[in-house]
Design a protein around this motif. Structure first.
Motif: not given
Length: 255
Positions: A36, A118, A121-126, A128, A142-143, A150
């Protein structure tokens, strides 16, 4: 001009900073890249090293980062006057050594960019979203399986809103147009405290390539950290530890 792959590059000589101004990337150059952006580690050695470089080069040291300038300052000491200059947001904002800040205007369309990022990101955990003063970035470290999603969204948003797509290490950023790290170096060299010196720029990412090219164009050199690739850099250091060791030796050589 691309010189070739890094196996053709040598380590920089320790006396390279004599008569030079030094420009430094942050992530992947002075600190290891973290999962992060807010998780990077800055130790006391780096604080001491930058202070030593500033003193040895009579203040001719600046950080040039894709991060916001204020964020870099907070990692490296905070305070109203950082003691050295920082170009943030890929050279679109400047925090000068005396505490003054100059920056491009933030496009209103970045609010929509941030909202759509956003949602992804909500639909793809990891995944950011990083909100910046002059851009927004999707981090997928992390994804990694979300890379193409993306890329597609960032490309679409840049095109729709007339913004710049800025790929980086495990991220895609959409940002204000017009700046890069090479132009930041040229801006610094126009200032009296840097005038007449050779620019040396150290960075690791493809976003640093304009800085390498500009440094060479203005009579200096670029130093690539780490990853083998075609590059405009002149020299090579293997990673962050080697960069810090070389900077320490180069500082001692200035004494």
């Amino acid at each position: 001009m691309q010189r070739g792959t890094t196996d053709q590059l040598a380590a920089p000589p320790v006396d390279l900073l004599r008569g030079a101004s030094l420009f430094l990337d942050f992530d992947g150059t002075l600190v290891e890249i973290a999962d992060r952006p807010d998780a990077v580690q800055v130790d006391e050695r780096l604080h001491r090293l930058i202070a030593s470089l500033v003193a040895a080069l009579d203040g001719r040291v600046a950080l040039i980062s894709g991060r916001p300038a204020g964020e870099v300052r907070s990692f490296l000491g905070g305070g109203a006057q950082p003691g050295f200059a920082i170009a943030g947001s890929h050279g679109m904002e400047f925090l000068w050594a005396d505490g003054r800040r100059t920056a491009a205007e933030r496009p209103a369309s970045l609010e929509q960019v941030h909202a759509e990022m956003t949602a992804l990101a909500t639909q793809n955990p990891g995944v950011m979203v990083e909100d910046k003063p002059l851009g927004a970035a999707l981090h997928f470290r992390q994804a990694p399986e979300a890379e193409e999603a993306c890329r597609a969204l960032a490309t679409k948003l840049a095109d729709v809103h007339g913004l710049q797509l800025q790929p980086g290490k495990m991220l895609f950023e959409v940002r204000t147009t017009g700046g890069d790290k090479g132009r930041a170096i040229a801006t610094f060299l126009e200032k009296s405290e840097y005038s007449g010196t050779r620019p040396i720029f150290i960075g690791d990412d493809t976003t640093d390539e304009p800085g390498f090219a500009m440094a060479e164009r203005l009579g200096g050199a670029g130093i690539l950290v780490g990853t083998p690739r075609d590059t405009s850099a002149t020299y090579l250091l293997a990673g962050v530890p080697e960069t810090l060791d070389w900077l320490t030796q180069a500082t001692e050589a200035l004494a």
